[in-house]
Design an enzyme around this catalytic site. Sequence first.
Site, PDB file in Angstrom:
ATOM      1  CG  ASN A 185      -1.909   1.091   1.282  1.00 20.69           C
ATOM      2  OD1 ASN A 185      -1.894   1.980   0.436  1.00 20.69           O
ATOM      3  ND2 ASN A 185      -2.781   1.061   2.268  1.00 20.69           N
ATOM      4  CB  CYS A 211      -2.832   4.659   3.167  1.00 21.48           C
ATOM      5  SG  CYS A 211      -4.004   5.175   4.446  1.00 21.48           S
ATOM      6  CB  ILE A 264      -7.817   4.113  -8.079  1.00 19.64           C
ATOM      7  CG1 ILE A 264      -9.321   4.303  -7.946  1.00 19.64           C
ATOM      8  CG2 ILE A 264      -7.368   4.256  -9.518  1.00 19.64           C
ATOM      9  CD1 ILE A 264      -9.849   5.662  -8.396  1.00 19.64           C
ATOM     10  N   GLY A 297     -15.518   1.881  -6.707  1.00 21.76           N
ATOM     11  CA  GLY A 297     -16.962   2.067  -6.899  1.00 21.76           C
ATOM     12  C   GLY A 297     -17.701   0.900  -7.510  1.00 21.76           C
TER      13      GLY A 297
END
Lengths: 304, 255
Positions: free
Chosen positions: A127, A130, A191, A244
């Site tokens: 990651n 963040c 993303i 999404g």
Amino acid sequence: MADLKIDIGGLLLKNPVMTASGTFGYGPEFDDFINVSDLGGIVVKGTTLEHREGNKYPRMAETPAGMLNSVGLQNKGVDYFAKHIYPAISHYDTHILVNVSGSRVEDYVKVCEVLNELEGIPGIELNISCPNVKEGGMAFGTSCPSAREVTKAVRAVYHKHLMVKLSPNVTSIAEIAKVVEDEGADSLSLINTLLGIAINAETRRPVLSTITGGLSGPAIKPIALRMVWQVANAVKIPIVGMGGIMNATDAIEFILAGASAIQVGTANFLDPTVTIKILRGIEEYLDRHNVATVKELVGAMECC
Amino acid sequence: MKKVTDFHVVEVQHLSHDTFIIVLQGTEPVIAVLPGQFAEVEVPGSPEVFLRRPLSVHGCDPVAGTISFYVKVVGKGTARMSELLPGEKVSVIYPLGNHFTILEEGRVLLVGGGTGVAPMLMLANKLKKAGAEPVMIIGGRSAADIHISDAYHAVAEMHVTTEDGSLGVKGRVTDHPLLKEEFNFNRIYTCGPDPMMKALSAIAREKGVVCEASLENTMACGFGACLCCVVKTTDGHKCVCTEGPVFDTTYLENW
């Protein structure tokens, strides 16, 4: 019946449906609702070297077609994960990837060294995106030199599947993707959330304790699709798309844009059974369109 | 065992211009909910409302297959909910969270402020059945905020406070004699605004009894996946949805 199996850089998934880090806990949170082993893979909560308390409350703001969060990587640290959480989830018959975060390159390296030893963890999601921690996190993923540095350092010590999660908060996500590919990443996931703010007009105060937070949900889907498509045109390694995804049609769109697999995030909060619905929906789509394998659909958007 | 399942609206009972009880009928057998537990309720037909709404369960009747919520309109989600018509489908995730612990004897005090009255009738019923003697204080700004049916009187000794004095004792719940010189309880159970619950927690500490408070918090999921709804405890950040919503207040930092 279509073949849902998909190979993402040496990691063979039984189907392309994964869960996004920070939206699925460690898996047991969903045991009452679904059979977690039916999924292609799960990515567990962001894990750091040390225990982190995360950010102050309030950490969440509902927005039109989405939400902002600023949890700030609350977790008990990698040693606690290895000793107490890993034994409780290693029975799942699916790939468990650990999302790894940190403030310093050497911290990332130490976390990966611990995870290397866990037989049931076939890979990590690095990651570097963040947006909710003061130091490190997204800073690593927003410039080519720092993305290179952390990927290189982790690649040197981590011998299993290395997926790198990219930030959308950049001018050119394709440039970052290429650097990470050069340094030996096996796959890319994208993303992460988009940086945003929610303001309470009545009190004139920000809603989140951290002022800014990460936007997720259907509001970001068109941006995510665009970025998956741009990165797919720039690199050769497989892409895991997210941003999404609420239903099977959304998932198919990501695959058409160039993703080999997808991660479901915020939708898990609205319907804890949504991943299985998406899985069945993908199956139904492939059969209806006479597509024999998911693989055929990857990047199959027809532009002219 | 938690589940996500569909209910149908039976009715919306309007108690005042901004407060209502919504009754839902299950499409599957209804799970028995314990006092203090909550549900994540979908707000159908409202594209502007993205997330479910966490609501404390007001009533649950597995035999009749119904569940109900006591709701105050505070935003778009609850406003839409108040307009739901009989027969409309609503998805519900439940039962969520922990619950009040049930004492089996002695006098116990239940204090509900505003919509914090939501779980109190269920709690009083359960306590009485177990052998305790429930006494309840309901607080509001004025008489228009107080909605006590016969069912409350049937199970608990009832008291009311209003800030304007239009019903019951004038003042806040903590101004009631039962919380002062007449205090004689084994435990305080409370749900309502934080300042009220903190004041009750202080009284409980002074009297040397346990205070259990049901906290409200902004949630995205309601079942421990998002880590958004944290409260600061003596043991660090804890999720209100899974470690609560009911906490022994000595466990909460700055209470």
